[in-house]
Scaffold this motif. Structure first.
Motif, PDB file in Angstrom:
ATOM      1  N   ALA A 137       0.839  -1.192   0.000  1.00  0.00           N
ATOM      2  CA  ALA A 137       0.000   0.000   0.000  1.00  0.00           C
ATOM      3  C   ALA A 137       0.877   1.245   0.000  1.00  0.00           C
ATOM      4  CB  ALA A 137      -0.910   0.001   1.216  1.00  0.00           C
ATOM      5  N   SER A 138       0.486   2.208  -0.813  1.00  0.00           N
ATOM      6  CA  SER A 138       1.238   3.461  -0.863  1.00  0.00           C
ATOM      7  C   SER A 138       0.254   4.614  -1.012  1.00  0.00           C
ATOM      8  CB  SER A 138       2.217   3.450  -2.038  1.00  0.00           C
ATOM      9  OG  SER A 138       1.511   3.342  -3.260  1.00  0.00           O
ATOM     10  N   GLY A 139       0.771   5.824  -0.746  1.00  0.00           N
ATOM     11  CA  GLY A 139      -0.076   6.994  -0.855  1.00  0.00           C
ATOM     12  C   GLY A 139      -0.328   7.628   0.505  1.00  0.00           C
ATOM     13  N   ARG A 140      -1.460   8.292   0.629  1.00  0.00           N
ATOM     14  CA  ARG A 140      -1.794   9.009   1.859  1.00  0.00           C
ATOM     15  C   ARG A 140      -2.411   8.039   2.865  1.00  0.00           C
ATOM     16  NH1 ARG A 140      -2.011  14.514   1.482  1.00  0.00           N
ATOM     17  NH2 ARG A 140      -3.682  14.637   3.027  1.00  0.00           N
ATOM     18  N   ILE A 141      -1.520   7.347   3.575  1.00  0.00           N
ATOM     19  CA  ILE A 141      -1.951   6.349   4.541  1.00  0.00           C
ATOM     20  C   ILE A 141      -1.764   6.885   5.942  1.00  0.00           C
ATOM     21  CG2 ILE A 141      -1.601   4.003   5.412  1.00  0.00           C
ATOM     22  CD1 ILE A 141      -0.359   3.353   2.675  1.00  0.00           C
ATOM     23  N   PHE A 142      -2.834   6.923   6.691  1.00  0.00           N
ATOM     24  CA  PHE A 142      -2.716   7.390   8.070  1.00  0.00           C
ATOM     25  C   PHE A 142      -2.380   6.225   8.980  1.00  0.00           C
ATOM     26  CE2 PHE A 142      -2.973   9.797  11.725  1.00  0.00           C
ATOM     27  CZ  PHE A 142      -3.901   9.313  12.620  1.00  0.00           C
ATOM     28  N   ARG A 143      -3.241   5.239   8.971  1.00  0.00           N
ATOM     29  CA  ARG A 143      -2.979   4.067   9.798  1.00  0.00           C
ATOM     30  C   ARG A 143      -3.771   2.895   9.243  1.00  0.00           C
ATOM     31  NH1 ARG A 143      -4.319   3.258  16.273  1.00  0.00           N
ATOM     32  NH2 ARG A 143      -3.772   1.052  16.363  1.00  0.00           N
ATOM     33  N   ILE A 144      -3.084   1.790   8.999  1.00  0.00           N
ATOM     34  CA  ILE A 144      -3.749   0.591   8.504  1.00  0.00           C
ATOM     35  C   ILE A 144      -4.105  -0.293   9.690  1.00  0.00           C
ATOM     36  CG2 ILE A 144      -3.518  -1.501   7.137  1.00  0.00           C
ATOM     37  CD1 ILE A 144      -1.703   0.022   5.248  1.00  0.00           C
ATOM     38  N   ASN A 145      -5.391  -0.552   9.843  1.00  0.00           N
ATOM     39  CA  ASN A 145      -5.834  -1.384  10.953  1.00  0.00           C
ATOM     40  C   ASN A 145      -5.935  -2.854  10.572  1.00  0.00           C
ATOM     41  OD1 ASN A 145      -6.113   0.791  12.716  1.00  0.00           O
ATOM     42  ND2 ASN A 145      -8.184   1.214  12.011  1.00  0.00           N
ATOM     43  N   PHE A 146      -6.349  -3.103   9.361  1.00  0.00           N
ATOM     44  CA  PHE A 146      -6.755  -4.450   8.978  1.00  0.00           C
ATOM     45  C   PHE A 146      -6.304  -4.709   7.548  1.00  0.00           C
ATOM     46  CE2 PHE A 146      -9.507  -8.093   9.521  1.00  0.00           C
ATOM     47  CZ  PHE A 146     -10.040  -8.350   8.265  1.00  0.00           C
ATOM     48  N   MET A 147      -5.735  -5.883   7.330  1.00  0.00           N
ATOM     49  CA  MET A 147      -5.299  -6.264   5.985  1.00  0.00           C
ATOM     50  C   MET A 147      -5.784  -7.679   5.729  1.00  0.00           C
ATOM     51  SD  MET A 147      -1.409  -4.734   6.066  1.00  0.00           S
ATOM     52  CE  MET A 147      -1.303  -4.201   4.357  1.00  0.00           C
ATOM     53  N   ALA A 148      -6.172  -7.956   4.520  1.00  0.00           N
ATOM     54  CA  ALA A 148      -6.732  -9.276   4.234  1.00  0.00           C
ATOM     55  C   ALA A 148      -6.552  -9.635   2.773  1.00  0.00           C
ATOM     56  CB  ALA A 148      -8.220  -9.303   4.599  1.00  0.00           C
TER      57      ALA A 148
END
Length: 115
Positions: free
Chosen positions: A24-35
């Protein structure tokens, strides 16, 4: 805007292995969950595996013991290690990422298992 780039799909013989990656790239604040989800022809999209921010993983019944999901938070990347692949694992695999404010889907990567 967030972009998801998947890689690692392809053609493999039954019993073989593949490793999928999704960055993932770009304007990422916080990733909580990935699947990872998958969708076979004429079937509904189904959950393959998920991993929360704390590292707790969850798997679909059909892949338990064969697939392993992991993540690298520093790289905003989720992986799916697939072993002992079966013909019924053939599908388009989609990455899914959820932040605190939005969710995103990858473009999908084809996995084909020949018997």
């Amino acid at each position: 805007q967030v972009q998801l780039v998947e890689s690692g799909g392809g053609l493999v013989q039954a019993g073989g292995s593949l490793r999928l990656s999704c960055a993932a790239s770009g304007r990422i604040f916080r990733i909580n969950f990935m699947a990872w989800y998958r969708q076979a022809p004429e079937k509904q999209r189904e959950l393959v595996a998920s991993i929360a921010s704390g590292g707790i993983a969850n798997y679909g019944d059909s892949v338990k013991g064969r697939f392993t999901v992991s993540r690298d938070n520093a790289k905003n990347t989720v992986y799916l290690e697939m072993k002992s692949l079966k013909s019924e694992d053939t599908a388009v695999y989609y990455c899914y990422v959820r932040t605190t404010i939005q969710y995103y889907w990858g473009q999908g990567t084809q996995v084909t298992v020949s018997s």
